[in-house]
Design an enzyme around this catalytic site. Sequence first.
Site, PDB file in Angstrom:
ATOM      1  N   TYR A   1       0.835  -1.205   0.000  1.00  0.00           N
ATOM      2  CA  TYR A   1       0.000   0.000   0.000  1.00  0.00           C
ATOM      3  C   TYR A   1       0.869   1.254   0.000  1.00  0.00           C
ATOM      4  O   TYR A   1       0.673   2.165  -0.815  1.00  0.00           O
ATOM      5  CB  TYR A   1      -0.931  -0.001   1.225  1.00  0.00           C
ATOM      6  CG  TYR A   1      -1.601   1.333   1.495  1.00  0.00           C
ATOM      7  CD1 TYR A   1      -2.615   1.810   0.664  1.00  0.00           C
ATOM      8  CD2 TYR A   1      -1.213   2.136   2.585  1.00  0.00           C
ATOM      9  CE1 TYR A   1      -3.219   3.038   0.903  1.00  0.00           C
ATOM     10  CE2 TYR A   1      -1.809   3.353   2.827  1.00  0.00           C
ATOM     11  CZ  TYR A   1      -2.822   3.810   1.992  1.00  0.00           C
ATOM     12  OH  TYR A   1      -3.416   5.028   2.220  1.00  0.00           O
TER      13      TYR A   1
HETATM   14  P1  NAD Z   1     -12.175   5.172   1.665  1.00  0.00           P
HETATM   15  O1  NAD Z   1     -11.894   3.759   1.319  1.00  0.00           O
HETATM   16  O2  NAD Z   1     -13.247   5.458   2.654  1.00  0.00           O
HETATM   17  O3  NAD Z   1     -12.462   6.017   0.342  1.00  0.00           O
HETATM   18  C1  NAD Z   1     -11.830   5.742  -0.876  1.00  0.00           C
HETATM   19  C2  NAD Z   1     -12.909   5.700  -1.960  1.00  0.00           C
HETATM   20  O4  NAD Z   1     -12.278   5.587  -3.226  1.00  0.00           O
HETATM   21  C3  NAD Z   1     -13.856   4.501  -1.821  1.00  0.00           C
HETATM   22  O5  NAD Z   1     -15.194   4.969  -1.720  1.00  0.00           O
HETATM   23  C4  NAD Z   1     -13.640   3.698  -3.097  1.00  0.00           C
HETATM   24  O6  NAD Z   1     -14.827   3.135  -3.620  1.00  0.00           O
HETATM   25  C5  NAD Z   1     -13.082   4.758  -4.045  1.00  0.00           C
HETATM   26  N1  NAD Z   1     -12.233   4.214  -5.108  1.00  0.00           N
HETATM   27  C6  NAD Z   1     -11.102   3.495  -4.962  1.00  0.00           C
HETATM   28  N2  NAD Z   1     -10.557   3.244  -6.158  1.00  0.00           N
HETATM   29  C7  NAD Z   1     -11.364   3.808  -7.084  1.00  0.00           C
HETATM   30  C8  NAD Z   1     -11.331   3.901  -8.491  1.00  0.00           C
HETATM   31  N3  NAD Z   1     -10.334   3.342  -9.212  1.00  0.00           N
HETATM   32  N4  NAD Z   1     -12.323   4.558  -9.127  1.00  0.00           N
HETATM   33  C9  NAD Z   1     -13.357   5.101  -8.418  1.00  0.00           C
HETATM   34  N5  NAD Z   1     -13.437   5.063  -7.076  1.00  0.00           N
HETATM   35  C10 NAD Z   1     -12.453   4.420  -6.423  1.00  0.00           C
HETATM   36  O7  NAD Z   1     -10.767   5.768   2.151  1.00  0.00           O
HETATM   37  P2  NAD Z   1     -10.432   7.073   3.005  1.00  0.00           P
HETATM   38  O8  NAD Z   1     -10.007   6.624   4.354  1.00  0.00           O
HETATM   39  O9  NAD Z   1     -11.517   8.091   2.877  1.00  0.00           O
HETATM   40  O10 NAD Z   1      -9.120   7.569   2.233  1.00  0.00           O
HETATM   41  C11 NAD Z   1      -9.186   8.608   1.254  1.00  0.00           C
HETATM   42  C12 NAD Z   1      -7.771   8.891   0.749  1.00  0.00           C
HETATM   43  O11 NAD Z   1      -6.924   9.282   1.820  1.00  0.00           O
HETATM   44  C13 NAD Z   1      -7.089   7.688   0.084  1.00  0.00           C
HETATM   45  O12 NAD Z   1      -6.336   8.151  -1.009  1.00  0.00           O
HETATM   46  C14 NAD Z   1      -6.162   7.161   1.170  1.00  0.00           C
HETATM   47  O13 NAD Z   1      -5.038   6.460   0.625  1.00  0.00           O
HETATM   48  C15 NAD Z   1      -5.765   8.464   1.848  1.00  0.00           C
HETATM   49  N6  NAD Z   1      -5.355   8.275   3.247  1.00  0.00           N
HETATM   50  C16 NAD Z   1      -6.280   7.944   4.195  1.00  0.00           C
HETATM   51  C17 NAD Z   1      -5.870   7.784   5.523  1.00  0.00           C
HETATM   52  C18 NAD Z   1      -6.842   7.429   6.614  1.00  0.00           C
HETATM   53  O14 NAD Z   1      -6.394   7.328   7.783  1.00  0.00           O
HETATM   54  N7  NAD Z   1      -8.135   7.255   6.341  1.00  0.00           N
HETATM   55  C19 NAD Z   1      -4.513   7.981   5.876  1.00  0.00           C
HETATM   56  C20 NAD Z   1      -3.595   8.289   4.875  1.00  0.00           C
HETATM   57  C21 NAD Z   1      -4.041   8.467   3.560  1.00  0.00           C
END
Ligand code: NAD
Length: 351
Positions: free
Chosen positions: A177
């Site tokens: 990841y």
């Molecule tokens: P989440 O899984 O709740 O949201 C991600 C969304 O992206 C999902 O709804 C999924 O359906 C959609 N998705 C994934 N691939 C896709 C694609 N190819 N086309 C269309 N939709 C797609 O995750 P989150 O926790 O809200 O994270 C959001 C962002 O923040 C991500 O990029 C994640 O890597 C980053 N991030 C999150 C955290 C955390 O603690 N939540 C920490 C560091 C980074």
Amino acid sequence: MHRGRPHRPRRLTTQLVTWRTNLKSNERSRVALVTGAAGFIGSHLVDRLLSQGWQVRGVDRRSPTGDAVSGRNLAYALASQEFMFEPVDVTDPRVGDMVDGADVVFHLAASTGVRGSWGKAFLSYVHDNVAATHHLIEECERARVPRLVLASSSSVYGGTASFPSREDGPVLPMSPYGVSKLAGEHLALAYAARPDAATRAVALRFFTVYGPRQREDMAISRMLDAVRTGQPMRLYGDGSQRRNFTYVSDVVDALLRAAQTETTGCAVNVAGPLTVSLRDLLDTVREVTGRPVPIKQVPERSGDPESTEADPNLAESVLGYRPSVSLAEGICHQWAWSQANINSAVSERNL
Ligand code: NAD
């Protein structure tokens, strides 16, 4: 049945044109595209943008009609005439139409979760976090979108031994990841560094985000579930791992600040006010909920760094960002939300 704009337009381009011309020319709102709009952080960003008068286009392959979490997360947005949604993959050609005319593209769509990224699953991480990111950057350049804000992760630091982590310091992802997030980040910054780049880009390295709508696989969600149900949560390792927890409204502040800065071609840490151990976190959850968290200790997982701790200085100087929500306050909001959410799910089931 969704009120407001139908989330699945028959002909997207026609709808966008109508949407734009409904506005008088002197009152054109700023237009944002949010990928991952149905997710935890993306849906909070969509809600904030709408409340600030933006027109918002959302993309997520989870449809609010077919996916309960998506429907719940987008409930407020779908009631707004200023929101339109396409339930497609970021690589779908229709996303190009949604990029056209956007003032800012916020790219949050990703395959998330460290544990699930090993083995064959990595191929979907490569698609979502690298190939889809590349596709979106190309579309932004083609459409000459002025601003791209990309969600990156503290996971890019991985096993680096010096804390706090600085953006110009080493990166050593410990999981597939983390590798995929670093690749997506580097792609955006490489495009932005080209002399003829049309799109200015900033990558925000989020440190463990929590709050209402947090993903069920994340630590605070699992702790609150354990308190509510009495079912022990698995604690990986001895609980000495340390994390910099960041409340979701602070992350949304940082995203909006990044949309407004002129800075380009850099990664910036976005973190909460302090780093605590999971044991300290368990104590805070007990204080907030009034009940201890039942736990079952299991061996550590591969891919999890021992500690994350952000150097906050670049975020402060480039974005003017400072976190404002304390851990206890944030957990209090998430606890209240999770109880209300369970109660409404139960009453819906009983109808
Ligand atoms: P989440 O899984 O709740 O949201 C991600 C969304 O992206 C999902 O709804 C999924 O359906 C959609 N998705 C994934 N691939 C896709 C694609 N190819 N086309 C269309 N939709 C797609 O995750 P989150 O926790 O809200 O994270 C959001 C962002 O923040 C991500 O990029 C994640 O890597 C980053 N991030 C999150 C955290 C955390 O603690 N939540 C920490 C560091 C980074």
